[in-house]
Design a protein around this motif. Structure first.
Motif, PDB file in Angstrom:
ATOM      1  N   VAL A  41       0.849  -1.184   0.000  1.00  0.00           N
ATOM      2  CA  VAL A  41       0.000   0.000   0.000  1.00  0.00           C
ATOM      3  C   VAL A  41       0.892   1.245   0.000  1.00  0.00           C
ATOM      4  CG1 VAL A  41      -1.766   1.299   1.250  1.00  0.00           C
ATOM      5  CG2 VAL A  41      -1.821  -1.215   1.249  1.00  0.00           C
ATOM      6  N   VAL A  42       0.810   2.022  -1.063  1.00  0.00           N
ATOM      7  CA  VAL A  42       1.646   3.225  -1.153  1.00  0.00           C
ATOM      8  C   VAL A  42       0.883   4.494  -0.797  1.00  0.00           C
ATOM      9  CG1 VAL A  42       3.279   2.255  -2.801  1.00  0.00           C
ATOM     10  CG2 VAL A  42       1.246   3.441  -3.646  1.00  0.00           C
ATOM     11  N   PHE A  43      -0.432   4.380  -0.762  1.00  0.00           N
ATOM     12  CA  PHE A  43      -1.217   5.551  -0.378  1.00  0.00           C
ATOM     13  C   PHE A  43      -2.549   5.103   0.200  1.00  0.00           C
ATOM     14  CE2 PHE A  43      -4.364   8.851  -1.039  1.00  0.00           C
ATOM     15  CZ  PHE A  43      -3.710   9.972  -0.569  1.00  0.00           C
ATOM     16  N   CYS A  44      -2.923   5.738   1.307  1.00  0.00           N
ATOM     17  CA  CYS A  44      -4.240   5.503   1.881  1.00  0.00           C
ATOM     18  C   CYS A  44      -4.896   6.860   2.052  1.00  0.00           C
ATOM     19  CB  CYS A  44      -4.104   4.786   3.232  1.00  0.00           C
ATOM     20  SG  CYS A  44      -5.693   4.466   4.008  1.00  0.00           S
ATOM     21  N   ASP A  45      -6.058   7.049   1.472  1.00  0.00           N
ATOM     22  CA  ASP A  45      -6.681   8.373   1.534  1.00  0.00           C
ATOM     23  C   ASP A  45      -7.497   8.569   2.800  1.00  0.00           C
ATOM     24  OD1 ASP A  45      -9.023   6.996   1.095  1.00  0.00           O
ATOM     25  OD2 ASP A  45      -9.636   8.168  -0.642  1.00  0.00           O
ATOM     26  N   GLY A  46      -7.421   7.605   3.689  1.00  0.00           N
ATOM     27  CA  GLY A  46      -8.141   7.738   4.950  1.00  0.00           C
ATOM     28  C   GLY A  46      -9.614   7.419   4.799  1.00  0.00           C
ATOM     29  N   GLY A  47      -9.982   7.025   3.597  1.00  0.00           N
ATOM     30  CA  GLY A  47     -11.374   6.698   3.339  1.00  0.00           C
ATOM     31  C   GLY A  47     -11.507   5.280   2.854  1.00  0.00           C
ATOM     32  N   ASP A  48     -12.136   5.148   1.705  1.00  0.00           N
ATOM     33  CA  ASP A  48     -12.470   3.809   1.228  1.00  0.00           C
ATOM     34  C   ASP A  48     -11.444   3.210   0.277  1.00  0.00           C
ATOM     35  OD1 ASP A  48     -14.801   3.920   2.667  1.00  0.00           O
ATOM     36  OD2 ASP A  48     -15.931   4.788   1.010  1.00  0.00           O
ATOM     37  N   TRP A  49     -10.468   4.034  -0.143  1.00  0.00           N
ATOM     38  CA  TRP A  49      -9.610   3.568  -1.234  1.00  0.00           C
ATOM     39  C   TRP A  49      -8.130   3.702  -0.905  1.00  0.00           C
ATOM     40  CZ3 TRP A  49     -12.510   1.003  -4.427  1.00  0.00           C
ATOM     41  CH2 TRP A  49     -13.852   1.363  -4.545  1.00  0.00           C
ATOM     42  N   ASP A  50      -7.388   2.733  -1.379  1.00  0.00           N
ATOM     43  CA  ASP A  50      -5.929   2.759  -1.290  1.00  0.00           C
ATOM     44  C   ASP A  50      -5.346   2.720  -2.703  1.00  0.00           C
ATOM     45  OD1 ASP A  50      -5.949   2.606   1.481  1.00  0.00           O
ATOM     46  OD2 ASP A  50      -5.713   0.425   1.500  1.00  0.00           O
ATOM     47  N   ILE A  51      -4.097   3.179  -2.810  1.00  0.00           N
ATOM     48  CA  ILE A  51      -3.333   2.870  -4.011  1.00  0.00           C
ATOM     49  C   ILE A  51      -2.325   1.804  -3.623  1.00  0.00           C
ATOM     50  CG2 ILE A  51      -1.723   3.717  -5.764  1.00  0.00           C
ATOM     51  CD1 ILE A  51      -2.965   6.492  -5.398  1.00  0.00           C
ATOM     52  N   VAL A  52      -2.329   0.732  -4.376  1.00  0.00           N
ATOM     53  CA  VAL A  52      -1.430  -0.378  -4.073  1.00  0.00           C
ATOM     54  C   VAL A  52      -0.493  -0.615  -5.247  1.00  0.00           C
ATOM     55  CG1 VAL A  52      -2.963  -1.534  -2.445  1.00  0.00           C
ATOM     56  CG2 VAL A  52      -3.156  -2.031  -4.888  1.00  0.00           C
ATOM     57  N   ARG A  53       0.685  -1.132  -4.936  1.00  0.00           N
ATOM     58  CA  ARG A  53       1.709  -1.350  -5.966  1.00  0.00           C
ATOM     59  C   ARG A  53       2.125  -2.807  -5.978  1.00  0.00           C
ATOM     60  NH1 ARG A  53       6.811   2.116  -5.002  1.00  0.00           N
ATOM     61  NH2 ARG A  53       5.346   3.759  -5.544  1.00  0.00           N
ATOM     62  N   CYS A  54       2.337  -3.299  -7.184  1.00  0.00           N
ATOM     63  CA  CYS A  54       2.905  -4.632  -7.342  1.00  0.00           C
ATOM     64  C   CYS A  54       4.422  -4.510  -7.200  1.00  0.00           C
ATOM     65  CB  CYS A  54       2.534  -5.208  -8.700  1.00  0.00           C
ATOM     66  SG  CYS A  54       3.366  -6.770  -9.045  1.00  0.00           S
ATOM     67  N   GLN A  55       4.985  -5.251  -6.286  1.00  0.00           N
ATOM     68  CA  GLN A  55       6.419  -5.157  -6.033  1.00  0.00           C
ATOM     69  C   GLN A  55       7.245  -5.888  -7.080  1.00  0.00           C
ATOM     70  OE1 GLN A  55       7.232  -2.818  -4.089  1.00  0.00           O
ATOM     71  NE2 GLN A  55       7.639  -3.595  -2.051  1.00  0.00           N
ATOM     72  N   LYS A  56       6.589  -6.608  -7.954  1.00  0.00           N
ATOM     73  CA  LYS A  56       7.324  -7.361  -8.962  1.00  0.00           C
ATOM     74  C   LYS A  56       7.461  -6.603 -10.274  1.00  0.00           C
ATOM     75  CE  LYS A  56       4.803 -11.161  -8.267  1.00  0.00           C
ATOM     76  NZ  LYS A  56       4.374 -12.570  -8.327  1.00  0.00           N
ATOM     77  N   CYS A  57       6.498  -5.725 -10.566  1.00  0.00           N
ATOM     78  CA  CYS A  57       6.578  -4.990 -11.831  1.00  0.00           C
ATOM     79  C   CYS A  57       6.392  -3.486 -11.662  1.00  0.00           C
ATOM     80  CB  CYS A  57       5.548  -5.519 -12.830  1.00  0.00           C
ATOM     81  SG  CYS A  57       3.853  -5.111 -12.403  1.00  0.00           S
ATOM     82  N   GLY A  58       5.949  -3.050 -10.503  1.00  0.00           N
ATOM     83  CA  GLY A  58       5.824  -1.618 -10.252  1.00  0.00           C
ATOM     84  C   GLY A  58       4.509  -1.017 -10.705  1.00  0.00           C
ATOM     85  N   SER A  59       3.595  -1.831 -11.213  1.00  0.00           N
ATOM     86  CA  SER A  59       2.318  -1.261 -11.625  1.00  0.00           C
ATOM     87  C   SER A  59       1.469  -0.963 -10.387  1.00  0.00           C
ATOM     88  CB  SER A  59       1.591  -2.200 -12.587  1.00  0.00           C
ATOM     89  OG  SER A  59       1.016  -3.277 -11.902  1.00  0.00           O
ATOM     90  N   GLU A  60       0.569  -0.027 -10.560  1.00  0.00           N
ATOM     91  CA  GLU A  60      -0.229   0.412  -9.423  1.00  0.00           C
ATOM     92  C   GLU A  60      -1.702   0.442  -9.783  1.00  0.00           C
ATOM     93  OE1 GLU A  60       2.114   3.858  -9.352  1.00  0.00           O
ATOM     94  OE2 GLU A  60       3.032   3.401  -7.421  1.00  0.00           O
ATOM     95  N   ARG A  61      -2.521   0.294  -8.775  1.00  0.00           N
ATOM     96  CA  ARG A  61      -3.947   0.376  -9.019  1.00  0.00           C
ATOM     97  C   ARG A  61      -4.644   0.801  -7.725  1.00  0.00           C
ATOM     98  NH1 ARG A  61      -6.705  -5.622  -8.783  1.00  0.00           N
ATOM     99  NH2 ARG A  61      -6.203  -5.965  -6.606  1.00  0.00           N
ATOM    100  N   ILE A  62      -5.890   1.165  -7.887  1.00  0.00           N
ATOM    101  CA  ILE A  62      -6.699   1.531  -6.726  1.00  0.00           C
ATOM    102  C   ILE A  62      -7.422   0.285  -6.240  1.00  0.00           C
ATOM    103  CG2 ILE A  62      -8.680   2.883  -5.957  1.00  0.00           C
ATOM    104  CD1 ILE A  62      -7.959   4.950  -8.091  1.00  0.00           C
ATOM    105  N   CYS A  63      -7.470   0.112  -4.941  1.00  0.00           N
ATOM    106  CA  CYS A  63      -8.257  -1.003  -4.420  1.00  0.00           C
ATOM    107  C   CYS A  63      -8.994  -0.548  -3.166  1.00  0.00           C
ATOM    108  CB  CYS A  63      -7.379  -2.216  -4.145  1.00  0.00           C
ATOM    109  SG  CYS A  63      -6.524  -2.170  -2.580  1.00  0.00           S
ATOM    110  N   PRO A  64     -10.047  -1.245  -2.821  1.00  0.00           N
ATOM    111  CA  PRO A  64     -10.782  -0.875  -1.608  1.00  0.00           C
ATOM    112  C   PRO A  64      -9.872  -0.961  -0.392  1.00  0.00           C
ATOM    113  CG  PRO A  64     -12.027  -2.441  -2.919  1.00  0.00           C
ATOM    114  CD  PRO A  64     -10.656  -2.363  -3.528  1.00  0.00           C
TER     115      PRO A  64
END
Ligand code: ZN
Length: 72
Positions: A41-64
């Motif tokens: 988890v590279v970012f938590c907005d304090g609400g419902d969503w996080d930004i998470v990163r794959c440690q194997k390729c560096g891609s990122e996405r939003i997840c609950p």
């Protein structure tokens, strides 16, 4: 607004995340051929969503957000 429904908020959050947790120069996998592991988890907005990163390729996405602070 949240990072999920605002591109501006998402861009700002991503910038902050990359400052705090810079991407590596190189990752072992390319995003196209990676079995992603979004465990970082590279970012938590304090609400419902996080930004998470794959440690194997560096891609990122939003997840609950999985951190539930309603039940401390
Ligand atoms: Zn990946």
């Amino acid at each position: 607004m949240s990072i999920m429904n605002s591109r501006v908020e998402y861009a700002a959050a991503l910038e902050k995340a990359h400052k705090e947790f810079p991407l590596r120069q190189a990752y072992q996998n390319s995003p196209d051929s990676c079995v992603h592991d979004y465990g970082f988890v590279v970012f938590c907005d304090g609400g419902d969503w996080d930004i998470v990163r794959c440690q194997k390729c560096g891609s990122e996405r939003i997840c609950p957000c999985t951190f539930d602070d309603d039940y401390d």
